[in-house]
Design a protein around this motif. Structure first.
Motif, PDB file in Angstrom:
ATOM      1  N   UNK A 174       6.134  -7.071  21.079  1.00 23.74           N
ATOM      2  CA  UNK A 174       6.569  -7.747  19.859  1.00 23.74           C
ATOM      3  C   UNK A 174       5.372  -8.143  19.011  1.00 23.74           C
ATOM      4  N   UNK A 175       5.530  -7.982  17.704  1.00 20.50           N
ATOM      5  CA  UNK A 175       4.569  -8.507  16.744  1.00 20.50           C
ATOM      6  C   UNK A 175       5.169  -9.772  16.157  1.00 20.50           C
ATOM      7  N   UNK A 176       4.485 -10.884  16.361  1.00 24.59           N
ATOM      8  CA  UNK A 176       4.976 -12.188  15.944  1.00 24.59           C
ATOM      9  C   UNK A 176       4.152 -12.721  14.780  1.00 24.59           C
ATOM     10  N   UNK A 210      -4.095 -11.997  19.198  1.00 19.79           N
ATOM     11  CA  UNK A 210      -3.709 -13.088  18.311  1.00 19.79           C
ATOM     12  C   UNK A 210      -4.264 -12.795  16.917  1.00 19.79           C
ATOM     13  N   UNK A 211      -3.714 -13.432  15.878  1.00 17.87           N
ATOM     14  CA  UNK A 211      -4.247 -13.211  14.530  1.00 17.87           C
ATOM     15  C   UNK A 211      -5.756 -13.476  14.478  1.00 17.87           C
ATOM     16  N   UNK A 212      -6.472 -12.545  13.868  1.00 21.04           N
ATOM     17  CA  UNK A 212      -7.922 -12.673  13.752  1.00 21.04           C
ATOM     18  C   UNK A 212      -8.700 -12.001  14.848  1.00 21.04           C
ATOM     19  N   UNK A 237      -1.238 -10.322  13.402  1.00 21.44           N
ATOM     20  CA  UNK A 237      -0.113 -11.003  14.043  1.00 21.44           C
ATOM     21  C   UNK A 237      -0.412 -11.180  15.522  1.00 21.44           C
ATOM     22  N   UNK A 238       0.453 -11.924  16.180  1.00 20.20           N
ATOM     23  CA  UNK A 238       0.366 -12.051  17.636  1.00 20.20           C
ATOM     24  C   UNK A 238       1.110 -10.880  18.265  1.00 20.20           C
TER      25      UNK A 238
END
Length: 231
Positions: free
Chosen positions: A51-53, A34-36, A86-87
């Motif tokens: 996938x990069x979300x 997840x982001x971060x 990104x996720x």
């Protein structure tokens, strides 16, 4: 299938990472980052799609890029410690090998070939992401759906893609009813067979005729930057 980056490494350079690679089966929907999140593991898909979300504060999301056997997830962590922007979520069932970011960094320091493939992959992934920005803004949902199916088909060893309406809607940034309408329209042309949670690709040339220019742009960019033979 095999991972294109690892297959392109000369034997001596592969020897720096090979002993540390472990195989893993990634189920559809598995969250990798997840982001971060600290990127402490690098994944090299052998088949399948990650996938990069890009996430919004209100919970909305849209796909910005995909990673398959041509590349790797978290590869920039080979250079220095990274946090995910990104996720990263497994889009189709995926066989992969993984290595710790620290072990890959040690190999990166010793190998010009590994440094080169990290640089090339970063450029290719950046090009993919910025093309997706333009595509999402300028092209029809139907064309983007075809692009997504073709991109996925390139990275798997079957004509059947298992996914849900909700997942597809997130990929394309649209409502689930829109996904249903587009899928039914493509099915009427006999390009796909659409069942609940399943898409069978029947007529790939038909999908290629319906997609936008972005599919070809991204594919040619990967082919130019990530060769299939040793560097």
């Amino acid at each position: 299938m095999q991972n294109r980056l690892l297959a392109a490494l000369p034997a001596a350079d592969y020897g720096l990472v090979g002993p540390y690679l472990t195989h893993i089966e990634l189920e559809r929907g598995r969250l990798l980052y997840d982001p971060g999140d600290a990127v402490d593991t690098v994944y090299f898909p052998l088949d399948g799609v990650i996938s990069l979300m890009t996430l919004m504060a209100n919970g909305a999301a849209i796909e910005s890029a995909t990673i398959g056997p041509e590349g790797a997830l978290g590869l920039m962590a080979a250079v220095s410690p990274r946090q995910s922007l990104s996720r990263a979520i497994v889009q189709t069932p995926c066989r992969a090998v993984r290595i710790s970011a620290m072990q890959l960094h040690e190999a990166w320091e010793k190998s010009p070939a590994i440094r080169q493939f990290v640089d090339r992959h970063t450029e290719a992934l950046f090009g993919h992401a910025i093309q997706s920005v333009a595509c999402n803004a300028l092209h029809s949902v139907e064309a983007r759906f075809c692009r997504w199916l073709l991109t996925c088909h390139d990275r798997i060893s079957t004509n059947t893609v298992a996914l849900t309406q909700e997942f597809l809607a997130d990929m394309l940034g649209v409502q689930r009813t829109t996904v249903t309408a587009v899928a039914r329209a493509l099915q009427k042309r006999d390009y796909i067979r659409y069942r609940r949670g399943i898409v069978d690709i029947i007529d790939r040339p038909g999908l290629e005729a319906m997609t936008c220019e972005c599919y070809g742009v991204v594919r040619r960019n990967y082919e130019r930057l990530l060769p299939t033979t040793s560097f």
